[in-house]
Design a protein around this motif. Structure first.
Motif, short mmCIF file in Angstrom:
data_model
loop_
_atom_site.label_atom_id
_atom_site.label_comp_id
_atom_site.label_asym_id
_atom_site.label_seq_id
_atom_site.Cartn_x
_atom_site.Cartn_y
_atom_site.Cartn_z
N PHE A 1 0.85 -1.20 0.00
CA PHE A 1 0.00 0.00 0.00
C PHE A 1 0.88 1.24 0.00
O PHE A 1 2.11 1.12 -0.09
CB PHE A 1 -0.95 -0.04 1.21
N ASN A 2 0.31 2.43 0.04
CA ASN A 2 1.05 3.70 0.12
C ASN A 2 2.32 3.66 -0.74
O ASN A 2 3.43 3.76 -0.23
CB ASN A 2 1.42 4.02 1.57
N ARG B 1 5.60 0.08 -0.89
CA ARG B 1 5.67 -0.25 0.54
C ARG B 1 5.07 -1.64 0.72
O ARG B 1 3.86 -1.82 0.59
CB ARG B 1 4.89 0.77 1.37
N TYR C 1 9.13 3.53 4.50
CA TYR C 1 7.71 3.42 4.11
C TYR C 1 7.21 4.69 3.45
O TYR C 1 7.88 5.70 3.41
CB TYR C 1 6.85 3.02 5.31
N ASP C 2 6.02 4.59 2.89
CA ASP C 2 5.31 5.69 2.23
C ASP C 2 6.18 6.42 1.21
O ASP C 2 6.36 7.66 1.28
CB ASP C 2 4.77 6.67 3.29
N LYS D 1 -4.59 16.37 11.30
CA LYS D 1 -3.27 16.57 10.69
C LYS D 1 -3.42 16.40 9.19
O LYS D 1 -4.40 15.82 8.71
CB LYS D 1 -2.25 15.59 11.25
N TYR E 1 -8.48 8.64 7.43
CA TYR E 1 -7.63 9.32 6.43
C TYR E 1 -8.39 9.51 5.13
O TYR E 1 -8.78 8.52 4.49
CB TYR E 1 -6.37 8.49 6.13
N VAL F 1 -5.44 -1.34 9.04
CA VAL F 1 -5.84 -0.08 9.68
C VAL F 1 -7.09 0.40 8.95
O VAL F 1 -7.03 0.87 7.82
CB VAL F 1 -4.74 0.99 9.60
N VAL G 1 -8.74 4.15 5.81
CA VAL G 1 -7.60 4.92 5.33
C VAL G 1 -7.60 4.95 3.80
O VAL G 1 -7.61 3.90 3.16
CB VAL G 1 -6.25 4.32 5.79
N PHE H 1 -4.81 6.81 1.25
CA PHE H 1 -3.52 7.49 1.42
C PHE H 1 -2.84 7.58 0.05
O PHE H 1 -2.08 6.70 -0.35
CB PHE H 1 -2.68 6.68 2.41
N ASP I 1 -4.33 0.55 4.79
CA ASP I 1 -2.97 0.08 5.08
C ASP I 1 -2.80 -1.39 4.70
O ASP I 1 -2.05 -2.13 5.34
CB ASP I 1 -2.63 0.27 6.57
C1 BMA Z 1 0.38 7.26 8.99
C2 BMA Z 1 1.42 6.56 8.16
C3 BMA Z 1 0.77 5.90 6.96
C4 BMA Z 1 -0.47 5.13 7.31
C5 BMA Z 1 -1.38 5.95 8.21
C6 BMA Z 1 -2.59 5.17 8.67
O1 BMA Z 1 0.93 7.74 10.18
O2 BMA Z 1 2.06 5.59 8.93
O3 BMA Z 1 1.71 5.00 6.42
O4 BMA Z 1 -1.16 4.81 6.13
O5 BMA Z 1 -0.66 6.39 9.31
O6 BMA Z 1 -2.21 4.08 9.48
#
Ligand code: BMA
Length: 328
Positions: A48-49, A64, A108-109, A213, A243, A279, A282, A284, A305
């Motif tokens: 993902f991401n 990732r 990651y990401d 955020k 997210y 997760v 989300v 992302f 995720d």
């Molecule tokens: C964020 C990152 C992302 C993730 C998101 C949701 O802080 O870690 O990689 O997709 O949280 O868990």
């Protein structure tokens, strides 16, 4: 196309599906989502991401792939059509002059950005906490790792695809060691991709889906109207973080100045694969392919995720959406 896209390549064969009949949303999902399942490679718990770019007549990317230890690991991938991916089973190896920087714990990401004469990879790099790793490649075979851009703790480092004011330019989101219950986006410049300064505040959380955020998503698209930026925003619900993704328009030469910013989201977690996974809730986005001639945009995003998905929109419509729903 009512607005001009600057410095983008024609990509007539990029992944695309027209907006479904009856859909009034500014962005819509690919009917075959998710495009990458969690277990595409033997070691992966989830994929993902991730970031993709046009490369060598097809596509390449940095993915990732969290492994079955639940370590966050970067892998290289290639694809002929941008939808069906081959991802290396072995993690991506970086060449680095300084082993202290080159032996980071987890990555990651990722984002991938074509800049002048090479692809730069930026990612969240665990070096005594999360910070922004930087590397470059020309062939998606050899990757040269540079110094980390910033001190820990920082996430979501996203480069602009050209120099601004003569300098390289990057967005980032200062954070903490954990799940960061805050986060504004900042803009920084560097003459050499090593020393970063000229730090400027860009944008803070706003209402609703982006109230906790925010962080930059794909590399921004340069247009006659400004930089088109897709970013993620987080809402703190009674069931945890949610997210979503929104869109902003940034001044071309002073990108820390906002021209417009969408009050509503463009995509939020609503399908099963976005709402259910390691997760939940989300979306992302980390990459977008853009066809300069038509303004078509294919947005790659991580879902829950766990898997990688694709959504589509038009650059024109996203610019209008940011302006017509401006909350800046
Ligand atoms: C964020 C990152 C992302 C993730 C998101 C949701 O802080 O870690 O990689 O997709 O949280 O868990």
């Amino acid at each position: 196309m009512r607005y001009q896209i600057v410095n983008a390549q024609p990509l007539p064969d990029m992944p695309w599906e027209d907006r479904p009949a009856g859909c009034r949303d500014v962005a819509w999902r690919y009917s075959g989502n998710p495009i990458i399942p969690r277990d595409l490679i033997p070691s992966s718990n989830s994929i993902f991401n991730s970031a993709v770019v046009p490369f060598d007549g097809g596509y390449a990317g940095v993915f990732r792939c969290d492994d079955r230890w639940r370590r966050m690991v970067l892998h290289r991938g290639t694809s002929a059509d941008g939808i069906n991916w081959h991802i290396d089973h072995e993690p991506l190896q970086f060449l680095c002059d300084d082993p202290e920087i080159g032996t980071f714990l987890e990555g990651y990401d990722p984002r991938v950005c074509w800049l002048e004469d090479r692809f730069y990879v930026t990612w969240c790099n665990i070096y005594h906490g999360p910070t922004i790793g930087v590397a470059w490649t020309r062939d998606f075979d050899t990757f040269h790792q540079l110094e980390n851009a910033f001190l820990p703790y920082n996430r979501n480092g996203v480069l602009f695809p050209r120099r601004i004011n003569g300098n390289y330019a990057m967005m980032s989101r200062p954070s903490d060691t954990g799940h960061t219950p805050f986060g504004d986006m900042f803009y920084s410049e560097s003459p050499d991709m090593r020393y970063w300064g000229n730090h400027r505040f860009m944008m803070a959380p706003a209402g609703g889906w982006q109230s906790k955020k925010i962080g930059a998503g794909p590399v921004p698209v340069e247009t006659s109207e400004g930089w088109l930026l897709i970013y993620h925003g987080v809402l703190n619900s009674c069931n945890g973080f949610v997210y979503s993704a929104g869109v902003a328009l940034l001044d071309l030469e002073r990108p820390w100045r906002l021209i417009a910013r969408s009050g509503p989201y463009i995509i939020s977690p609503q399908t099963l694969y976005e709402c259910v996974g390691d997760v939940p809730n989300v979306v992302f986005p980390c990459a977008a392919l853009c066809d300069a001639a038509t303004g078509r945009l294919a947005v790659y995003y991580g879902a829950a995720d766990t898997v990688t998905a694709l959504a589509f929109s038009y650059v024109d419509e996203l610019i209008d959406f940011a302006r017509d729903n401006d909350c800046a």
